[in-house]
Design an enzyme around this catalytic site. Structure first.
Site, PDB file in Angstrom:
ATOM      1  N   GLU A 158       0.822  -1.206   0.000  1.00  0.00           N
ATOM      2  CA  GLU A 158       0.000   0.000   0.000  1.00  0.00           C
ATOM      3  C   GLU A 158       0.862   1.266   0.000  1.00  0.00           C
ATOM      4  O   GLU A 158       0.555   2.248  -0.684  1.00  0.00           O
ATOM      5  CB  GLU A 158      -0.921  -0.014   1.222  1.00  0.00           C
ATOM      6  N   GLU A 161       2.207   1.689  -3.413  1.00  0.00           N
ATOM      7  CA  GLU A 161       1.122   2.133  -4.298  1.00  0.00           C
ATOM      8  C   GLU A 161       0.832   3.622  -4.102  1.00  0.00           C
ATOM      9  O   GLU A 161       0.632   4.366  -5.079  1.00  0.00           O
ATOM     10  CB  GLU A 161      -0.145   1.307  -4.026  1.00  0.00           C
ATOM     11  N   CYS A 178      -8.626  -2.110   3.659  1.00  0.00           N
ATOM     12  CA  CYS A 178      -8.541  -3.286   4.531  1.00  0.00           C
ATOM     13  C   CYS A 178      -9.844  -3.568   5.280  1.00  0.00           C
ATOM     14  O   CYS A 178      -9.987  -4.635   5.869  1.00  0.00           O
ATOM     15  CB  CYS A 178      -7.387  -3.142   5.515  1.00  0.00           C
ATOM     16  N   SER A 198      -7.437   1.778  -2.659  1.00  0.00           N
ATOM     17  CA  SER A 198      -6.205   1.033  -2.882  1.00  0.00           C
ATOM     18  C   SER A 198      -6.557  -0.323  -3.474  1.00  0.00           C
ATOM     19  O   SER A 198      -7.559  -0.932  -3.117  1.00  0.00           O
ATOM     20  CB  SER A 198      -5.459   0.830  -1.559  1.00  0.00           C
ATOM     21  N   LYS A 237     -15.757  -9.966   7.547  1.00  0.00           N
ATOM     22  CA  LYS A 237     -14.655 -10.764   7.013  1.00  0.00           C
ATOM     23  C   LYS A 237     -15.159 -12.103   6.471  1.00  0.00           C
ATOM     24  O   LYS A 237     -14.528 -12.700   5.591  1.00  0.00           O
ATOM     25  CB  LYS A 237     -13.594 -10.987   8.092  1.00  0.00           C
ATOM     26  N   GLU A 240     -16.072 -11.216   3.043  1.00  0.00           N
ATOM     27  CA  GLU A 240     -14.880 -10.951   2.242  1.00  0.00           C
ATOM     28  C   GLU A 240     -14.203 -12.233   1.767  1.00  0.00           C
ATOM     29  O   GLU A 240     -13.809 -12.343   0.599  1.00  0.00           O
ATOM     30  CB  GLU A 240     -13.883 -10.123   3.052  1.00  0.00           C
ATOM     31  N   GLU A 245     -13.469 -13.263  -6.297  1.00  0.00           N
ATOM     32  CA  GLU A 245     -12.150 -12.897  -6.808  1.00  0.00           C
ATOM     33  C   GLU A 245     -11.026 -13.218  -5.837  1.00  0.00           C
ATOM     34  O   GLU A 245      -9.844 -13.064  -6.170  1.00  0.00           O
ATOM     35  CB  GLU A 245     -12.115 -11.402  -7.158  1.00  0.00           C
ATOM     36  N   CYS A 382     -11.208  -1.640  14.421  1.00  0.00           N
ATOM     37  CA  CYS A 382     -11.451  -3.082  14.539  1.00  0.00           C
ATOM     38  C   CYS A 382     -11.587  -3.562  15.982  1.00  0.00           C
ATOM     39  O   CYS A 382     -12.213  -4.592  16.226  1.00  0.00           O
ATOM     40  CB  CYS A 382     -10.326  -3.858  13.860  1.00  0.00           C
TER      41      CYS A 382
END
Length: 458
Positions: A158, A161, A178, A198, A237, A240, A245, A382
């Site tokens: 990251e 990037e 994230c 990102s 999560k 996710e 993908e 979190c």
């Protein structure tokens, strides 16, 4: 559904609707509520605040046991069954652990180690990484690794990037990626802005890829035999890991997610005495982590970790202070300017998803002059995730959040390495396997593309 409300238990108090960041909970006061799945981002905050429940005091033991059975919660668990709940995957993990033909690998998120012990009678927010690792080993996982390692990896990708985008003045500001609930919200509601996210996968998903590629090599295991489990503070999560993908390892990168509460269920169900476990460490090389990796669990933590590394990548000098206190705090949205050599890095931190909408509207209007923005859906990051131990009394909530944050920063300060790029095991993996950050292999394995609803692009 990953998160749901049991209409037979819901009293219609609508406390859940007050904390829902996307107004997905619908129903009249005093009547059972329901979740609008088209709006829901699966953050699980409704699960955290729900007070309507069935207990053996008010109902029969059989009634409560039946609910437990429907939700696949181990029978040994004695807590009340609340109206708002998330699906439980403990049985899936137990089945994998019992299969001699499966190689089980587990990872644990930063925020879990400052909350898990609460379900075993410890003080709110007590830090117990050693006992957590010991419990996972006692459960007989074949490898006990750490999501914090992948958090360090995320910063390498990251940070690189971000530098590339700033250099090329392209798709700025860059938003962190994230938090899966935030990503889902962006995809569903602002699809035209997803190029600002990102492209990095979350630490959970990066870890899953690494376990079934580089990890398979160093463990000399066929990746088809690896069953990858993650322990997360977050109900989203689960969503996710099921995204289609998320399979760049050639397999499903993360097979199943347990919340912090579900790990506590599993430990209790397997009759492990958490309090009397002798502390141990996570296994290497995929369990080593820096302080930067562990602060991912608090709001502002991803930003601070990125600045610690980004500063040194850009200037080739040591950062004057590793504690970037400018980005810490818990207020809704804060903007700061950080001096990075000759660059004035303009950053923003969003705490709580409702606070991101004005930011996105400013971006759409062309009035947002920032380089990098961190977004966390849950109240203080979190550590306050929907999958964390449930706080039955509201007066404990603020104390729990404050203590979890304090423990996270304490853990960071006491670790020998506090910058992601100084994690020697991360350096080794790039040298032996990945090549360089944002290189061909790392981009293929560790980055992703985003999905948008078809009706939004007509």
């Amino acid at each position: 559904m990953i998160v749901d409300i049991d209409k037979d238990l819901c009293t219609g108090c609508r406390e859940c609707s007050k904390v829902c960041p996307v107004d997905a909970i619908e129903g009249e006061q005093g009547k059972p509520q329901q979740i609008n799945v088209d709006k829901c981002i699966i953050c699980g905050q409704c699960v955290q605040v729900c007070k309507s429940y069935a207990s053996i005091i008010d109902e029969s033991i059989e009634f409560v046991d039946n609910i437990k059975n429907q939700r696949k919660i181990p029978s040994i668990i004695k807590e009340p069954m609340f109206a708002a709940y998330n699906k439980c995957d403990v049985e899936k993990v137990k089945k994998a652990l019992q299969d001699p033909n499966i190689f089980t690998v587990v990872q644990c998120a930063p925020a879990v180690r400052v909350a898990l012990s609460e379900d075993f009678g410890y003080n709110l927010g007590e830090l117990t990484p050693g006992k957590m690792a010991a419990a996972l080993k006692a459960l007989k996982f074949d490898r006990v690794y750490d999501t914090n390692f992948a958090a360090d990896l995320t910063i390498m990708e990251e940070g690189t990037e971000l530098i590339k985008r700033i250099t090329e003045q392209e798709n700025l500001p860059m938003f962190t990626s994230c938090c899966p609930a935030w990503v889902k919200f962006m995809e569903d509601n602002y699809p035209e802005l997803t190029n600002h996210l990102s492209s990095c996968k979350s630490p959970q998903q990066m870890a899953g890829v690494v376990f079934k590629t580089y990890g398979a090599k160093i463990n000399n295991i066929d990746p088809s035999q690896i069953f990858s489990i993650s322990i997360m503070p977050c109900t989203c999560k689960k969503f996710e890991c099921d995204r289609e993908e998320m399979n760049s390892s050639g397999y499903k990168d993360v097979d199943v997610v347990l919340t912090t509460r579900e790990l506590a269920y599993l430990i209790k169900d397997m009759d492990i005495d958490f309090k009397n476990l002798k502390e141990t460490k996570f296994e290497t090389p995929l369990g080593e982590y820096s302080g930067a990796g562990t602060i991912f669990g608090v709001t502002g933590g991803v930003m601070e970790a990125a600045i610690r590394t980004g500063y040194e990548l850009i200037t080739k000098k040591s950062i004057p202070s590793v504690d970037v206190i400018e980005v810490r705090g818990t207020e809704g949205f804060r903007e700061k300017q950080i001096k990075v050599g000759d660059l004035n890095l303009k950053v923003g931190v969003v705490t709580g998803l409702k606070n991101v909408i004005p930011v996105l509207e400013k971006l759409k209007a062309g009035n947002l002059e920032l380089d990098f923005i961190e977004v966390m859906t849950c109240p203080v990051g979190c550590v306050s995730g929907g999958g964390q131990p449930k706080l039955l009394l509201e007066e404990y909530r603020l104390e729990a959040y404050e203590n979890r944050i304090k423990s996270t920063y304490s853990h960071d300060q006491n670790l020998p390495t506090r910058k992601s790029h100084e994690n020697l095991e991360i350096q080794k993996m790039y040298n032996e396997y990945l090549g360089e950050p944002l290189g061909e292999k790392s981009h293929h394995l560790l980055h992703t593309k985003y999905c948008i609803k078809k009706e939004l692009v007509k």
